[in-house]
Design an enzyme around this catalytic site. Structure first.
Site, PDB file in Angstrom:
ATOM      1  N   GLY A 122       4.009  -4.464 -11.634  1.00 24.28           N
ATOM      2  CA  GLY A 122       3.415  -5.247 -12.718  1.00 24.28           C
ATOM      3  C   GLY A 122       2.760  -4.401 -13.791  1.00 24.28           C
ATOM      4  O   GLY A 122       2.184  -3.343 -13.499  1.00 24.28           O
TER       5      GLY A 122
ATOM      6  N   SER B 232      -5.394 -11.916 -10.193  1.00 19.05           N
ATOM      7  CA  SER B 232      -5.636 -10.779  -9.306  1.00 19.05           C
ATOM      8  C   SER B 232      -6.143 -11.303  -7.974  1.00 19.05           C
ATOM      9  O   SER B 232      -6.886 -12.299  -7.932  1.00 19.05           O
ATOM     10  CB  SER B 232      -6.696  -9.865  -9.932  1.00 19.05           C
ATOM     11  OG  SER B 232      -7.233  -8.997  -8.956  1.00 19.05           O
ATOM     12  N   SER B 233      -5.762 -10.614  -6.912  1.00 14.22           N
ATOM     13  CA  SER B 233      -6.275 -11.008  -5.585  1.00 14.22           C
ATOM     14  C   SER B 233      -7.799 -10.884  -5.566  1.00 14.22           C
ATOM     15  O   SER B 233      -8.478 -11.586  -4.827  1.00 14.22           O
ATOM     16  CB  SER B 233      -5.672 -10.116  -4.500  1.00 14.22           C
ATOM     17  OG  SER B 233      -4.265 -10.114  -4.613  1.00 14.22           O
ATOM     18  N   ARG B 234      -8.337  -9.978  -6.387  1.00  7.35           N
ATOM     19  CA  ARG B 234      -9.789  -9.759  -6.404  1.00  7.35           C
ATOM     20  C   ARG B 234     -10.552 -10.853  -7.155  1.00  7.35           C
ATOM     21  O   ARG B 234     -11.771 -10.922  -7.042  1.00  7.35           O
ATOM     22  CB  ARG B 234     -10.120  -8.394  -7.019  1.00  7.35           C
ATOM     23  CG  ARG B 234      -9.717  -7.226  -6.142  1.00  7.35           C
ATOM     24  CD  ARG B 234     -10.322  -5.917  -6.611  1.00  7.35           C
ATOM     25  NE  ARG B 234     -10.183  -4.866  -5.618  1.00  7.35           N
ATOM     26  CZ  ARG B 234      -9.193  -3.967  -5.591  1.00  7.35           C
ATOM     27  NH1 ARG B 234      -8.264  -3.978  -6.524  1.00  7.35           N
ATOM     28  NH2 ARG B 234      -9.141  -3.056  -4.640  1.00  7.35           N
TER      29      ARG B 234
ATOM     30  N   GLN C 156      -0.406   2.845 -12.969  1.00  2.00           N
ATOM     31  CA  GLN C 156       0.410   2.979 -11.754  1.00  2.00           C
ATOM     32  C   GLN C 156       1.888   3.039 -12.134  1.00  2.00           C
ATOM     33  O   GLN C 156       2.643   3.884 -11.642  1.00  2.00           O
ATOM     34  CB  GLN C 156       0.143   1.784 -10.837  1.00  2.00           C
ATOM     35  CG  GLN C 156       1.181   1.552  -9.759  1.00  2.00           C
ATOM     36  CD  GLN C 156       0.802   0.403  -8.837  1.00  2.00           C
ATOM     37  OE1 GLN C 156      -0.006   0.578  -7.940  1.00  2.00           O
ATOM     38  NE2 GLN C 156       1.358  -0.773  -9.056  1.00  2.00           N
TER      39      GLN C 156
ATOM     40  N   MET D 224       0.031  -5.817  -1.860  1.00  2.00           N
ATOM     41  CA  MET D 224      -1.010  -5.749  -0.829  1.00  2.00           C
ATOM     42  C   MET D 224      -1.324  -7.157  -0.312  1.00  2.00           C
ATOM     43  O   MET D 224      -2.372  -7.381   0.308  1.00  2.00           O
ATOM     44  CB  MET D 224      -2.271  -5.081  -1.384  1.00  2.00           C
ATOM     45  CG  MET D 224      -1.999  -3.627  -1.813  1.00  2.00           C
ATOM     46  SD  MET D 224      -3.441  -2.576  -1.780  1.00  2.00           S
ATOM     47  CE  MET D 224      -4.491  -3.398  -2.964  1.00  2.00           C
TER      48      MET D 224
ATOM     49  N   GLN E   8      -5.531   4.294  -0.609  1.00  2.00           N
ATOM     50  CA  GLN E   8      -5.821   4.127  -2.033  1.00  2.00           C
ATOM     51  C   GLN E   8      -7.188   3.480  -2.282  1.00  2.00           C
ATOM     52  O   GLN E   8      -7.497   3.105  -3.401  1.00  2.00           O
ATOM     53  CB  GLN E   8      -4.696   3.354  -2.727  1.00  2.00           C
ATOM     54  CG  GLN E   8      -4.610   1.895  -2.377  1.00  2.00           C
ATOM     55  CD  GLN E   8      -3.352   1.264  -2.925  1.00  2.00           C
ATOM     56  OE1 GLN E   8      -2.256   1.577  -2.499  1.00  2.00           O
ATOM     57  NE2 GLN E   8      -3.493   0.374  -3.906  1.00  2.00           N
TER      58      GLN E   8
ATOM     59  N   HIS F 121       2.299 -12.000  -8.373  1.00  2.00           N
ATOM     60  CA  HIS F 121       3.267 -11.430  -7.434  1.00  2.00           C
ATOM     61  C   HIS F 121       4.578 -12.218  -7.478  1.00  2.00           C
ATOM     62  O   HIS F 121       5.669 -11.639  -7.530  1.00  2.00           O
ATOM     63  CB  HIS F 121       2.725 -11.476  -6.004  1.00  2.00           C
ATOM     64  CG  HIS F 121       1.472 -10.687  -5.774  1.00  2.00           C
ATOM     65  ND1 HIS F 121       0.261 -11.274  -5.510  1.00  2.00           N
ATOM     66  CD2 HIS F 121       1.252  -9.346  -5.757  1.00  2.00           C
ATOM     67  CE1 HIS F 121      -0.655 -10.343  -5.327  1.00  2.00           C
ATOM     68  NE2 HIS F 121      -0.095  -9.164  -5.480  1.00  2.00           N
TER      69      HIS F 121
HETATM   70  P1  AMP Z   1      -1.213  -5.682  -5.548  1.00  2.00           P
HETATM   71  O1  AMP Z   1      -0.908  -6.650  -4.445  1.00  2.00           O
HETATM   72  O2  AMP Z   1      -2.467  -5.977  -6.283  1.00  2.00           O
HETATM   73  O3  AMP Z   1      -1.077  -4.241  -5.106  1.00  2.00           O
HETATM   74  O4  AMP Z   1      -0.082  -5.889  -6.615  1.00  2.00           O
HETATM   75  C1  AMP Z   1       1.281  -5.811  -6.279  1.00  2.00           C
HETATM   76  C2  AMP Z   1       2.095  -5.815  -7.543  1.00  2.00           C
HETATM   77  O5  AMP Z   1       1.836  -7.016  -8.268  1.00  2.00           O
HETATM   78  C3  AMP Z   1       1.740  -4.650  -8.475  1.00  2.00           C
HETATM   79  O6  AMP Z   1       2.927  -4.129  -9.050  1.00  2.00           O
HETATM   80  C4  AMP Z   1       0.858  -5.317  -9.515  1.00  2.00           C
HETATM   81  O7  AMP Z   1       0.898  -4.663 -10.763  1.00  2.00           O
HETATM   82  C5  AMP Z   1       1.479  -6.697  -9.595  1.00  2.00           C
HETATM   83  N1  AMP Z   1       0.536  -7.682 -10.135  1.00  2.00           N
HETATM   84  C6  AMP Z   1      -0.759  -7.864  -9.771  1.00  2.00           C
HETATM   85  N2  AMP Z   1      -1.328  -8.812 -10.536  1.00  2.00           N
HETATM   86  C7  AMP Z   1      -0.382  -9.232 -11.412  1.00  2.00           C
HETATM   87  C8  AMP Z   1      -0.359 -10.193 -12.469  1.00  2.00           C
HETATM   88  N3  AMP Z   1      -1.427 -10.906 -12.787  1.00  2.00           N
HETATM   89  N4  AMP Z   1       0.803 -10.359 -13.156  1.00  2.00           N
HETATM   90  C9  AMP Z   1       1.905  -9.629 -12.839  1.00  2.00           C
HETATM   91  N5  AMP Z   1       1.949  -8.714 -11.859  1.00  2.00           N
HETATM   92  C10 AMP Z   1       0.818  -8.513 -11.148  1.00  2.00           C
END
Ligand code: AMP
Length: 282
Positions: free
Chosen positions: A147, A185-187, A153, A30, A61, A37
């Site tokens: 991830g 985390s992006s959050r 998920q 996202m 979602q 990522h």
């Molecule tokens: P998102 O952009 O949050 O939807 O995440 C995209 C992908 O990156 C998903 O498969 C997540 O599980 C993975 N991801 C998010 N945070 C991490 C992290 N800290 N370490 C590894 N993978 C991550």
């Protein structure tokens, strides 16, 4: 690197890679890309000749009271990172491309979403299955990388690939963390300084419980209750902190040998929801 916002062009791109006998791995995101990522991109590169990334904040979602509008969007920045990582193409579609009209069909999940994030966020995993199905059908990769951070998920997608016969190998990448243990985390960008200092407490708590379970602790419920009390006293609001079976993503109180478990937690600091987990193999 190509940044592509339409279906024909991304299909043409992937087909041309495959014509050159190259295997293609796909990493959906996202955006607001961080080292978590990027670690998935690098893992994908180890498993395939070329990597395609998608950047799309999927409205389906997010619940009505969730952070869809606030979610960080940094496309230019993200594209530069992808370029630097040697990504072959980025698919960054618009909402009208992904949801061009009324969606008359949906995907229903019977099991695997009753607990953890599925229990707290109604419709969340249906929204994820919908978008990942669309993306899998558009991109047509050989491999897709997700991830461990979002372990439920991963488990649900694993079942989707199996039951819907997607010819795609799924790979799970480990959780990348800040130096103090907080899962990236992006959050995390929503956290103020004080919350950011507190935030690694969730992982520390999970680590403590994981160690006790591995050492054979008998009363897992008591152990978890104690950790939840401590987290609450520090200022976390608990959504869940619990032990789940990996296979069914359902709560477990007496972990036995030869099984895989998820020790998972979701907490709030202010409005920000943080998740983390540790896989326990007994
Ligand atoms: P998102 O952009 O949050 O939807 O995440 C995209 C992908 O990156 C998903 O498969 C997540 O599980 C993975 N991801 C998010 N945070 C991490 C992290 N800290 N370490 C590894 N993978 C991550």
């Amino acid at each position: 690197m190509e940044a592509i916002d339409n279906i024909d062009d991304i299909r043409t791109k992937v087909r041309s890679l495959k014509k050159q006998e190259k295997s293609v791995a796909f990493v959906p995101t996202m955006g607001a890309l961080h080292e978590g990522h990027l670690s998935l991109f690098r893992l994908a590169q180890q498993h395939a000749d070329e990597v395609v990334v998608s950047i799309y904040v999927n409205p389906e979602q997010f619940g009505p009271d969730e952070d869809f509008d606030e979610y960080p969007r940094e496309l230019e920045n993200d594209l530069a990172k992808c370029e630097e990582e040697g990504i072959a193409a980025v698919f960054a579609p618009s909402d009208t491309l992904m949801y061009p009209g009324e969606q008359l069909l949906s995907i229903h999940i019977d099991e695997l979403n009753k607990y953890m994030d599925g229990g707290s966020r109604p419709g969340f995993f249906e929204g994820i299955l919908l978008i990942v199905n669309k993306l899998f059908n558009i991109i047509g990769p050989d491999i897709a990388v997700f991830g461990q951070k979002d372990i439920q998920q991963f488990r649900i997608l694993q079942q989707m690939v199996k039951e819907f016969n997607h010819d795609i190998e799924l790979i799970m990448g480990p959780i990348q963390r800040a130096n103090d243990g907080l899962a990236l985390s992006s959050r995390n960008a929503y956290l103020d300084d004080q919350q950011r200092k507190l935030a690694p407490g969730l992982y520390r708590s999970l680590q403590y419980v994981a160690k006790q379970i591995k050492e054979g602790a008998q009363n897992v419920e008591l152990l978890l209750d104690h950790q939840k009390d401590e987290l609450q006293a520090k200022g976390f609001k608990i959504d869940y902190v619990n032990l789940f079976s990996f296979e069914k993503v359902a709560p477990v109180t007496d972990p036995k040998g030869n099984n895989k478990y998820i020790l998972g937690g979701a907490v709030y600091l202010g409005e920000t929801r943080l998740i983390d987990n540790i896989i326990i193999e007994k």
